[in-house]
Design a protein around this motif. Sequence first.
Motif, PDB file in Angstrom:
ATOM      1  N   ASN A   7       0.856  -1.180   0.000  1.00 25.85           N
ATOM      2  CA  ASN A   7       0.000   0.000   0.000  1.00 25.85           C
ATOM      3  C   ASN A   7       0.896   1.236   0.000  1.00 25.85           C
ATOM      4  O   ASN A   7       1.912   1.273   0.701  1.00 25.85           O
ATOM      5  CB  ASN A   7      -0.900   0.022   1.238  1.00 25.85           C
ATOM      6  CG  ASN A   7      -1.819  -1.183   1.295  1.00 25.85           C
ATOM      7  OD1 ASN A   7      -2.472  -1.509   0.319  1.00 25.85           O
ATOM      8  ND2 ASN A   7      -1.860  -1.846   2.446  1.00 25.85           N
ATOM      9  N   ALA A   8       0.503   2.249  -0.778  1.00 25.18           N
ATOM     10  CA  ALA A   8       1.290   3.478  -0.880  1.00 25.18           C
ATOM     11  C   ALA A   8       0.501   4.640  -0.284  1.00 25.18           C
ATOM     12  O   ALA A   8      -0.637   4.894  -0.680  1.00 25.18           O
ATOM     13  CB  ALA A   8       1.640   3.769  -2.337  1.00 25.18           C
ATOM     14  N   SER A   9       1.105   5.326   0.706  1.00 25.30           N
ATOM     15  CA  SER A   9       0.487   6.501   1.332  1.00 25.30           C
ATOM     16  C   SER A   9       1.425   7.689   1.149  1.00 25.30           C
ATOM     17  O   SER A   9       2.630   7.585   1.422  1.00 25.30           O
ATOM     18  CB  SER A   9       0.241   6.248   2.826  1.00 25.30           C
ATOM     19  OG  SER A   9      -0.641   5.157   3.011  1.00 25.30           O
ATOM     20  N   TRP A  10       0.847   8.834   0.718  1.00 24.07           N
ATOM     21  CA  TRP A  10       1.656   9.986   0.331  1.00 24.07           C
ATOM     22  C   TRP A  10       1.374  11.185   1.230  1.00 24.07           C
ATOM     23  O   TRP A  10       0.250  11.370   1.714  1.00 24.07           O
ATOM     24  CB  TRP A  10       1.348  10.391  -1.111  1.00 24.07           C
ATOM     25  CG  TRP A  10       1.683   9.362  -2.143  1.00 24.07           C
ATOM     26  CD1 TRP A  10       0.944   8.279  -2.489  1.00 24.07           C
ATOM     27  CD2 TRP A  10       2.850   9.333  -2.966  1.00 24.07           C
ATOM     28  NE1 TRP A  10       1.564   7.562  -3.477  1.00 24.07           N
ATOM     29  CE2 TRP A  10       2.742   8.189  -3.803  1.00 24.07           C
ATOM     30  CE3 TRP A  10       3.967  10.156  -3.093  1.00 24.07           C
ATOM     31  CZ2 TRP A  10       3.708   7.857  -4.736  1.00 24.07           C
ATOM     32  CZ3 TRP A  10       4.932   9.823  -4.033  1.00 24.07           C
ATOM     33  CH2 TRP A  10       4.804   8.685  -4.836  1.00 24.07           C
ATOM     34  N   THR A  11       2.428  12.001   1.436  1.00 18.08           N
ATOM     35  CA  THR A  11       2.275  13.328   2.040  1.00 18.08           C
ATOM     36  C   THR A  11       2.956  14.343   1.130  1.00 18.08           C
ATOM     37  O   THR A  11       3.854  14.004   0.343  1.00 18.08           O
ATOM     38  CB  THR A  11       2.900  13.393   3.442  1.00 18.08           C
ATOM     39  OG1 THR A  11       4.299  13.084   3.359  1.00 18.08           O
ATOM     40  CG2 THR A  11       2.213  12.422   4.389  1.00 18.08           C
ATOM     41  N   TYR A  12       2.505  15.605   1.257  1.00 15.41           N
ATOM     42  CA  TYR A  12       3.060  16.685   0.430  1.00 15.41           C
ATOM     43  C   TYR A  12       3.434  17.839   1.344  1.00 15.41           C
ATOM     44  O   TYR A  12       2.669  18.223   2.239  1.00 15.41           O
ATOM     45  CB  TYR A  12       2.032  17.147  -0.597  1.00 15.41           C
ATOM     46  CG  TYR A  12       2.368  18.479  -1.239  1.00 15.41           C
ATOM     47  CD1 TYR A  12       3.447  18.602  -2.109  1.00 15.41           C
ATOM     48  CD2 TYR A  12       1.609  19.615  -0.958  1.00 15.41           C
ATOM     49  CE1 TYR A  12       3.762  19.820  -2.690  1.00 15.41           C
ATOM     50  CE2 TYR A  12       1.907  20.841  -1.539  1.00 15.41           C
ATOM     51  CZ  TYR A  12       2.991  20.939  -2.403  1.00 15.41           C
ATOM     52  OH  TYR A  12       3.307  22.147  -2.972  1.00 15.41           O
ATOM     53  N   THR A  13       4.641  18.378   1.144  1.00 17.42           N
ATOM     54  CA  THR A  13       5.107  19.536   1.896  1.00 17.42           C
ATOM     55  C   THR A  13       5.401  20.659   0.915  1.00 17.42           C
ATOM     56  O   THR A  13       6.196  20.489  -0.023  1.00 17.42           O
ATOM     57  CB  THR A  13       6.374  19.201   2.702  1.00 17.42           C
ATOM     58  OG1 THR A  13       6.103  18.097   3.573  1.00 17.42           O
ATOM     59  CG2 THR A  13       6.821  20.393   3.527  1.00 17.42           C
ATOM     60  N   ASP A  14       4.739  21.815   1.136  1.00 19.70           N
ATOM     61  CA  ASP A  14       4.939  22.930   0.208  1.00 19.70           C
ATOM     62  C   ASP A  14       6.174  23.733   0.594  1.00 19.70           C
ATOM     63  O   ASP A  14       6.892  23.394   1.550  1.00 19.70           O
ATOM     64  CB  ASP A  14       3.689  23.813   0.142  1.00 19.70           C
ATOM     65  CG  ASP A  14       3.349  24.462   1.480  1.00 19.70           C
ATOM     66  OD1 ASP A  14       4.234  24.523   2.364  1.00 19.70           O
ATOM     67  OD2 ASP A  14       2.196  24.907   1.654  1.00 19.70           O
ATOM     68  N   GLY A  15       6.405  24.801  -0.139  1.00 19.79           N
ATOM     69  CA  GLY A  15       7.599  25.604   0.079  1.00 19.79           C
ATOM     70  C   GLY A  15       7.635  26.302   1.418  1.00 19.79           C
ATOM     71  O   GLY A  15       8.700  26.735   1.867  1.00 19.79           O
TER      72      GLY A  15
END
Length: 434
Positions: A274-282
């Motif tokens: 299973n693939a779980s993603w997070t995103y961090t902006d600038g």
Amino acid sequence: MCFGNEANFWVDFGAPGEAIVWWLNANGDTLGTGNPWIIAEADWTDAQTYEAIVGSEGCFSPPVAFDFDLVPPEDLIILDASAQPIESDQICQNDDWALFGEGPAGTVWQWSGPGNFGSNAEDIALTSAQPDESGWYVATGAVGSCPMNPDSVWLDVYPTPDAPALMGFAEICEGSDWQLIGTSDGPGSIEWYHPYWGAFTGTDWTLSGVPVAGGGTFEAYVVEAGCPSPIAYGTLDVAPLPDVVLQSFSTILIEHCPQNTPALDLPEYDPLYNASWTYTDGEGTTINFGDGIGLDANNDGFYEVLLTTGAPCDLEASGSFDVETVLCELIVPNVISPNQDAQNERFALPDLTYFPFSSCTIYNRWGQAVFTSNDFGNSAGWQPSVAEASEGTYYYRVRINRVSGDLTITDENGTTTYTEPGAIELVGSLTLVR
């Protein structure tokens, strides 16, 4: 006549008055007188020919000869199913059991045993024997009135042991080492079986590197005194390993053109993860980005992925992507007309914001610098007034502070694609018209 019994002989005669009976052996020796004549315990020396003479008032009868046979006390023998003499036997509860009598011809049999067991047959049998039928089984018999020597057998009917209690059955990961445990209430051994592993005897069964085929149903039973218990069953579930065991990977830099939306493609993948993603902006704000594969990076920033299989294998890997928009194409104007008509008002390259600290110098035809910027992409560009610059030809030198990535530049010299890393120097001319 039975060997060892009392033997009685008498003469039936019709002589009047007192009569005397003489008893003689085969040699004519007088053994005694009387009617009857008694032998207290007949043995083999008594088995011979005898004569009896009756005398009365001086008169004697002719001798009457007779003899008798002794019936010896022969042994009765109890045989098992293999026709062998047997003294004791042990069987399991619910087994069938048989005994066979062997003795002289004409024997009348009499069996006795536990629980008022009795039989007049020569052979006996128990069907589905129970523990309370344990004990002595005695065979007696007689030929005529003469008893034979008895025989006996001790039978032990062992009770069926309880099935074992089994532990250790769960879901495990392919390739794991595992231990199954069996316990019993008695002293017996535990016998195991599995189609892949075969047979095993013992309480603790250690399995090494269990494959998928090594799972499934196991059987186990207790054996006490040769008697098996009911079978106990247990199921071991073996979850397969992924075909590809994923490894963590270092940050992958994705540079893309402004008009493109890059895909976050994993270096390798297996559908058991299973693939779980997070995103961090600038600005350092982190949010959940989604689950699954084949996601697109809609914004520049830092994307992290956690890859897990979950129980029972609990494999885990992670990685990240650094997504940056880069300039892929640059058009350098060769004409400007700073006449306040909002058309080509200035010489500017705003796309150079992707390459900070790119410089630009513009020269007049006498080689004098009329404009200089050390961060041309973030500047307003060159928009000279009439007093600052007249119509004519001017020359520029632009240094693009590029590190890597393909860049296609179109200028007065045509279109050139730069693939080698490093800064790019552009030299050209432009025409100023009013």
